[in-house]
Design a protein around this motif. Structure first.
Motif, PDB file in Angstrom:
ATOM      1  N   GLN A   1     -11.766  21.666  -0.031  1.00 43.11           N
ATOM      2  CA  GLN A   1     -11.592  20.685  -1.105  1.00 43.11           C
ATOM      3  C   GLN A   1     -10.518  19.684  -0.676  1.00 43.11           C
ATOM      4  O   GLN A   1      -9.469  20.075  -0.172  1.00 43.11           O
ATOM      5  CB  GLN A   1     -11.172  21.389  -2.387  1.00 43.11           C
ATOM      6  N   VAL A   2     -10.795  18.415  -0.876  1.00 44.30           N
ATOM      7  CA  VAL A   2      -9.822  17.369  -0.582  1.00 44.30           C
ATOM      8  C   VAL A   2      -8.932  17.158  -1.801  1.00 44.30           C
ATOM      9  O   VAL A   2      -9.433  16.979  -2.919  1.00 44.30           O
ATOM     10  CB  VAL A   2     -10.543  16.050  -0.210  1.00 44.30           C
ATOM     11  N   VAL A   3      -7.627  17.205  -1.594  1.00 37.97           N
ATOM     12  CA  VAL A   3      -6.657  16.921  -2.652  1.00 37.97           C
ATOM     13  C   VAL A   3      -5.765  15.787  -2.172  1.00 37.97           C
ATOM     14  O   VAL A   3      -5.249  15.828  -1.056  1.00 37.97           O
ATOM     15  CB  VAL A   3      -5.796  18.154  -2.990  1.00 37.97           C
ATOM     16  N   ILE A   4      -5.608  14.768  -3.004  1.00 39.78           N
ATOM     17  CA  ILE A   4      -4.683  13.673  -2.707  1.00 39.78           C
ATOM     18  C   ILE A   4      -3.758  13.508  -3.900  1.00 39.78           C
ATOM     19  O   ILE A   4      -4.202  13.243  -5.023  1.00 39.78           O
ATOM     20  CB  ILE A   4      -5.416  12.353  -2.398  1.00 39.78           C
ATOM     21  N   TYR A   5      -2.477  13.695  -3.648  1.00 40.26           N
ATOM     22  CA  TYR A   5      -1.470  13.508  -4.682  1.00 40.26           C
ATOM     23  C   TYR A   5      -0.989  12.066  -4.639  1.00 40.26           C
ATOM     24  O   TYR A   5      -0.601  11.557  -3.583  1.00 40.26           O
ATOM     25  CB  TYR A   5      -0.329  14.501  -4.500  1.00 40.26           C
ATOM     26  N   THR A   6      -1.018  11.420  -5.804  1.00 40.89           N
ATOM     27  CA  THR A   6      -0.735   9.987  -5.911  1.00 40.89           C
ATOM     28  C   THR A   6       0.633   9.794  -6.553  1.00 40.89           C
ATOM     29  O   THR A   6       0.781   9.936  -7.764  1.00 40.89           O
ATOM     30  CB  THR A   6      -1.836   9.294  -6.741  1.00 40.89           C
ATOM     31  N   LEU A   7       1.609   9.506  -5.728  1.00 35.30           N
ATOM     32  CA  LEU A   7       2.989   9.309  -6.189  1.00 35.30           C
ATOM     33  C   LEU A   7       3.215   7.804  -6.335  1.00 35.30           C
ATOM     34  O   LEU A   7       3.546   7.115  -5.356  1.00 35.30           O
ATOM     35  CB  LEU A   7       3.953   9.966  -5.204  1.00 35.30           C
ATOM     36  N   VAL A   8       2.998   7.312  -7.540  1.00 35.06           N
ATOM     37  CA  VAL A   8       2.887   5.873  -7.785  1.00 35.06           C
ATOM     38  C   VAL A   8       3.872   5.436  -8.862  1.00 35.06           C
ATOM     39  O   VAL A   8       4.020   6.106  -9.891  1.00 35.06           O
ATOM     40  CB  VAL A   8       1.439   5.516  -8.209  1.00 35.06           C
ATOM     41  N   ASP A   9       4.524   4.302  -8.623  1.00 32.58           N
ATOM     42  CA  ASP A   9       5.404   3.678  -9.612  1.00 32.58           C
ATOM     43  C   ASP A   9       4.545   2.796 -10.512  1.00 32.58           C
ATOM     44  O   ASP A   9       4.150   1.693 -10.128  1.00 32.58           O
ATOM     45  CB  ASP A   9       6.477   2.855  -8.893  1.00 32.58           C
ATOM     46  N   LEU A  10       4.228   3.300 -11.705  1.00 26.72           N
ATOM     47  CA  LEU A  10       3.335   2.574 -12.599  1.00 26.72           C
ATOM     48  C   LEU A  10       3.928   1.252 -13.062  1.00 26.72           C
ATOM     49  O   LEU A  10       3.217   0.249 -13.189  1.00 26.72           O
ATOM     50  CB  LEU A  10       3.002   3.435 -13.820  1.00 26.72           C
ATOM     51  N   LYS A  11       5.229   1.251 -13.334  1.00 25.72           N
ATOM     52  CA  LYS A  11       5.862   0.016 -13.806  1.00 25.72           C
ATOM     53  C   LYS A  11       5.719  -1.090 -12.774  1.00 25.72           C
ATOM     54  O   LYS A  11       5.350  -2.224 -13.092  1.00 25.72           O
ATOM     55  CB  LYS A  11       7.347   0.277 -14.104  1.00 25.72           C
ATOM     56  N   ARG A  12       6.005  -0.750 -11.526  1.00 30.26           N
ATOM     57  CA  ARG A  12       5.934  -1.757 -10.476  1.00 30.26           C
ATOM     58  C   ARG A  12       4.491  -2.209 -10.239  1.00 30.26           C
ATOM     59  O   ARG A  12       4.230  -3.381  -9.971  1.00 30.26           O
ATOM     60  CB  ARG A  12       6.515  -1.188  -9.176  1.00 30.26           C
TER      61      ARG A  12
ATOM     62  N   THR B   1       0.853  -1.181   0.000  1.00 33.74           N
ATOM     63  CA  THR B   1       0.000   0.000   0.000  1.00 33.74           C
ATOM     64  C   THR B   1       0.892   1.235   0.000  1.00 33.74           C
ATOM     65  O   THR B   1       2.106   1.134   0.152  1.00 33.74           O
ATOM     66  CB  THR B   1      -0.917   0.035   1.230  1.00 33.74           C
ATOM     67  N   ALA B   2       0.270   2.373  -0.173  1.00 32.29           N
ATOM     68  CA  ALA B   2       1.030   3.621  -0.210  1.00 32.29           C
ATOM     69  C   ALA B   2       1.196   4.193   1.201  1.00 32.29           C
ATOM     70  O   ALA B   2       0.303   4.078   2.040  1.00 32.29           O
ATOM     71  CB  ALA B   2       0.320   4.636  -1.104  1.00 32.29           C
ATOM     72  N   VAL B   3       2.325   4.823   1.426  1.00 32.62           N
ATOM     73  CA  VAL B   3       2.517   5.610   2.638  1.00 32.62           C
ATOM     74  C   VAL B   3       1.637   6.855   2.535  1.00 32.62           C
ATOM     75  O   VAL B   3       1.584   7.498   1.492  1.00 32.62           O
ATOM     76  CB  VAL B   3       3.999   6.027   2.786  1.00 32.62           C
TER      77      VAL B   3
END
Length: 206
Positions: free
Chosen positions: A79-90, A2-4
């Protein structure tokens, strides 16, 4: 996996954007994905395709030229903002799959509160209603570098929607916007933020 999750509070747009760029540039193959929960003071942001003509009038809100995808949008308190820092390859995701997953998280969240919503072809984000009653409730824009994403999603919860009338939201003239409060969801932004974070975890890592 899961994401931190990092709760940043209310912070200006530009420093967070710069921090996202730095995080993405520095991360390695084993760097865990992160979700950054944030609320911004009033700001209009123009995406890479953004055209100044979609800023209809001056209302005292600063404008930032951003490197995310998309046109112009508004961020502000409530307004809720969530930035998604995700490694797409993985994660084994393409860009379209990533966008669909983010949209689905919002759709699923709204459904738990009895609100039906949907995507709109060619216009990323989440919408409620149909035809003349259609209104946008969530916007998203991403940037991909070396197979990793930054920027993310915003969801209107309990905010002053007036600044949206000074722009063509996401480049669409006359596009209405709405928020969860006006749809009968009586929860503060902090609660909606937690629920959306959980929905994103499920959508991306289940």
């Amino acid at each position: 996996m899961t994401a931190v999750v990092r709760a940043l509070g209310r912070v200006d747009y530009t420093p967070v954007w710069q921090d996202m760029q730095a995080f993405t540039a520095a991360r390695g193959p084993n760097t865990q994905d992160e979700f950054w929960q944030v609320e911004h003071p009033p700001v209009f942001t123009l995406g890479l395709a953004g055209k100044r003509e979609h800023l209809l009038r001056e209302v005292g809100v600063p404008v930032v030229d951003s490197d995310r995808g998309g046109q112009v949008t508004y961020h502000g308190p409530g307004q809720v903002v969530i930035y998604t820092l995700v490694d797409l390859k993985r994660a084994g995701l393409g860009v379209r799959e990533m966008v669909n997953s983010i949209e689905q998280a919002v759709i699923d969240l709204l459904a738990t509160h009895g609100v039906a919503s949907q995507r709109r072809a060619g216009a990323p984000g989440v919408y409620v209603g149909h035809g003349d009653d259609e209104a946008k409730i969530s916007a998203l824009g991403l940037r991909i570098r070396n197979g990793r994403t930054y920027h993310g999603v915003s969801l209107n919860v309990d905010m002053d929607l007036t600044p949206f009338t000074a722009i063509n939201p996401c480049g669409y003239s006359g596009l209405r916007v709405t928020q969860t409060r006006d749809l009968g969801i009586d929860l503060p932004p902090e609660a909606i933020c937690r629920q959306l974070t959980d929905a994103l975890q499920r959508a991306l890592y289940a």
